[in-house]
Each structure stands twice: as structure tokens, then as C-alpha cells.
Design a protein around this motif. Structure first.
Motif, PDB file in Angstrom:
ATOM      1  N   VAL A   1       0.867  -1.176   0.000  1.00 31.69           N
ATOM      2  CA  VAL A   1       0.000   0.000   0.000  1.00 31.69           C
ATOM      3  C   VAL A   1       0.905   1.227   0.000  1.00 31.69           C
ATOM      4  O   VAL A   1       1.725   1.393   0.907  1.00 31.69           O
ATOM      5  CB  VAL A   1      -0.935   0.027   1.228  1.00 31.69           C
ATOM      6  CG1 VAL A   1      -1.780   1.288   1.238  1.00 31.69           C
ATOM      7  CG2 VAL A   1      -1.803  -1.212   1.273  1.00 31.69           C
ATOM      8  N   MET A   2       0.756   2.049  -1.030  1.00 33.58           N
ATOM      9  CA  MET A   2       1.531   3.286  -1.116  1.00 33.58           C
ATOM     10  C   MET A   2       0.571   4.464  -1.044  1.00 33.58           C
ATOM     11  O   MET A   2      -0.453   4.478  -1.725  1.00 33.58           O
ATOM     12  CB  MET A   2       2.351   3.336  -2.403  1.00 33.58           C
ATOM     13  CG  MET A   2       3.464   2.340  -2.381  1.00 33.58           C
ATOM     14  SD  MET A   2       4.834   2.579  -3.518  1.00 33.58           S
ATOM     15  CE  MET A   2       4.231   3.480  -4.857  1.00 33.58           C
ATOM     16  N   ILE A   3       0.942   5.434  -0.207  1.00 36.79           N
ATOM     17  CA  ILE A   3       0.148   6.638  -0.031  1.00 36.79           C
ATOM     18  C   ILE A   3       1.045   7.827  -0.323  1.00 36.79           C
ATOM     19  O   ILE A   3       2.149   7.919   0.201  1.00 36.79           O
ATOM     20  CB  ILE A   3      -0.417   6.717   1.400  1.00 36.79           C
ATOM     21  CG1 ILE A   3      -1.391   5.566   1.621  1.00 36.79           C
ATOM     22  CG2 ILE A   3      -1.070   8.060   1.654  1.00 36.79           C
ATOM     23  CD1 ILE A   3      -1.911   5.443   3.024  1.00 36.79           C
ATOM     24  N   SER A   4       0.556   8.725  -1.161  1.00 33.73           N
ATOM     25  CA  SER A   4       1.302   9.937  -1.491  1.00 33.73           C
ATOM     26  C   SER A   4       0.475  11.141  -1.054  1.00 33.73           C
ATOM     27  O   SER A   4      -0.659  11.310  -1.498  1.00 33.73           O
ATOM     28  CB  SER A   4       1.573   9.994  -2.996  1.00 33.73           C
ATOM     29  OG  SER A   4       2.266  11.168  -3.325  1.00 33.73           O
ATOM     30  N   VAL A   5       1.060  11.953  -0.152  1.00 30.22           N
ATOM     31  CA  VAL A   5       0.379  13.127   0.381  1.00 30.22           C
ATOM     32  C   VAL A   5       1.360  14.289   0.486  1.00 30.22           C
ATOM     33  O   VAL A   5       2.568  14.099   0.394  1.00 30.22           O
ATOM     34  CB  VAL A   5      -0.234  12.847   1.775  1.00 30.22           C
ATOM     35  CG1 VAL A   5      -1.376  11.857   1.680  1.00 30.22           C
ATOM     36  CG2 VAL A   5       0.807  12.368   2.758  1.00 30.22           C
TER      37      VAL A   5
END
Length: 134
Positions: free
Chosen positions: A77-81
Motif C-alpha cells: 500500500v503506497m500513499i502519497s500526500v
């Protein structure tokens, strides 16, 4: 037991990399969204909110996230913020968010004032150049 890998990316680098994640709950445009290791691959638009995850030892971790994007492929799971703050205590996280927003508001006000000064200086010089041509 199957587990996931979680990575939280910021514009300037890696914020968090966790292995052995057993579940994730995050805020999306459509509401709260839960992920388990065997869930199908997906993409979701994130709204500012709190990401909650548990690892295989049942340790709870909270990450305050700005808006961004989540991508789940397989067990990753990759999250970009744009911004993130991490804590294992919600009360501490709330205080950290308040402090960061106050600091950010002050920085934005200073930047806005600097931009107004630059723009007015530019306009004054431009006007004086126009007067010289006439």
C-alpha cells in the motif's frame, strides 16, 4: 498470517515505511475506507484526515494526512500526500496538528505579505518606466 507493507510518501521523500501491517483505515472522498491484506487492488483519493493502522503485534499507529492518493497493489500500500504527522496517541497527534497548522498559517501570512511587497514594487517600477517613455 498475511500482512501488508505500507509506505507514506511526501513530496520531498519517504515519511514512513512499515512492514507487517495487518489492517489500515483511511479517509477517502467517499468516506472511511478499510484495507485488509487480501483485499483486491485499488486506488483511492484521500481527504485530509487520520490514517489508522495495526501491525501484526496489534500496535496501533495514527498518521494525520493531507489530501493525496492511495494505491494498493498486492500486499503493498503506497500513499502519497503533501503533509503527514505520526503518533501512537490521538491526543498528542491533535496537539501536533494544531501546532503545525499555527506555524504554517504564520508562514503563509509572511509569504503573502512578501508577495504583496514584491508585486507592488514591480508595479511601481513598471509605472515609472511607462512615465519615462511618455
Amino acid at each position: 498470517m498475511t500482512s501488508m507493507t505500507l509506505e507514506v510518501l511526501l513530496p520531498f521523500g519517504l515519511f514512513a515505511s512499515e512492514t507487517g501491517v495487518s489492517r489500515i483505515v483511511v479517509e477517502t472522498v467517499q468516506g472511511s475506507f478499510g484495507l485488509l491484506p487480501l483485499r483486491l487492488d485499488c486506488v483511492a483519493a484521500l481527504t485530509p484526515g487520520i490514517l489508522y493502522f495495526q501491525d501484526d503485534t496489534q500496535r496501533e499507529v495514527f498518521i494525520a494526512l493531507d489530501e493525496g492518493v492511495l494505491v494498493k497493489t498486492g500486499q503493498k500500500v503506497m500513499i502519497s500526500v503533501r503533509r503527514a504527522i505520526r503518533s501512537t496517541d490521538l491526543a498528542h497527534l491533535h496537539d501536533a496538528i494544531k501546532q503545525q497548522f499555527l506555524q504554517q498559517d504564520a508562514e503563509e501570512a509572511a509569504l503573502s505579505l512578501s508577495m504583496v511587497k514584491l508585486e507592488s514594487g514591480f508595479m511601481n517600477r513598471f509605472a515609472s518606466m511607462q512615465d519615462e517613455k511618455l
